[in-house]
Motif scaffolding. Structure first.
Motif, short mmCIF file in Angstrom:
data_model
loop_
_atom_site.label_atom_id
_atom_site.label_comp_id
_atom_site.label_asym_id
_atom_site.label_seq_id
_atom_site.Cartn_x
_atom_site.Cartn_y
_atom_site.Cartn_z
N UNK A 159 0.88 -1.34 -0.06
CA UNK A 159 0.04 -0.04 0.15
C UNK A 159 0.88 1.46 -0.05
N UNK A 160 0.39 2.36 -0.42
CA UNK A 160 1.08 3.73 -0.37
C UNK A 160 0.84 4.47 0.57
N UNK A 161 1.90 5.73 1.12
CA UNK A 161 1.81 6.34 2.26
C UNK A 161 0.76 7.29 2.00
N UNK A 162 0.04 6.79 3.39
CA UNK A 162 -0.95 7.90 3.27
C UNK A 162 -0.73 9.87 3.64
N UNK A 163 -1.64 10.42 2.80
CA UNK A 163 -1.44 11.97 2.53
C UNK A 163 -2.39 12.73 3.25
N UNK A 164 -2.08 13.98 2.97
CA UNK A 164 -2.86 14.73 3.89
C UNK A 164 -3.58 15.55 2.38
N UNK A 165 -4.24 16.96 2.86
CA UNK A 165 -5.20 17.25 2.07
C UNK A 165 -4.40 18.51 1.72
N UNK A 166 -3.11 18.16 1.62
CA UNK A 166 -1.70 19.47 1.54
C UNK A 166 -0.60 18.15 0.47
N UNK A 167 -1.17 17.29 0.14
CA UNK A 167 0.45 16.24 -0.40
C UNK A 167 1.28 15.99 1.08
N UNK A 168 0.84 16.10 2.16
CA UNK A 168 2.19 15.44 2.99
C UNK A 168 2.11 14.61 3.27
N UNK A 169 2.97 13.77 3.40
CA UNK A 169 3.38 12.65 4.72
C UNK A 169 2.80 12.92 5.49
#
Length: 69
Positions: A18-28
């Motif tokens: 699975x990929x790493x989850x990101x915030x709405x701003x695109x940060x990990x």
């Protein structure tokens, strides 16, 4: 028991990378874990995306097709 083992293997193979989850701003996103073997030592790890169960519907469709013959 054997069917449960096969289903667990399917789930692991489908969700293992699975990929790493990101915030709405695109940060990990990161999370703090407290493993028991560290005896109080905390670890910061990236949060993964939610697991997917798409394989289950394809499996059910193939089972229905196989048993409806």
């Amino acid at each position: 028991m054997y069917s449960r083992l096969l289903l667990a293997a399917l789930h692991y193979n489908h969700n293992g990378s699975r990929e790493v989850a990101r915030t709405h701003d695109g940060e990990v996103q990161y999370g703090v874990r407290y493993p028991r073997f560290r005896k109080g030592g905390w670890v910061v790890r990236p949060v993964k995306e939610k697991p997917s169960y798409a394989y289950a519907s394809a499996l059910m469709e193939s089972l229905i097709e196989a048993y409806s013959r």
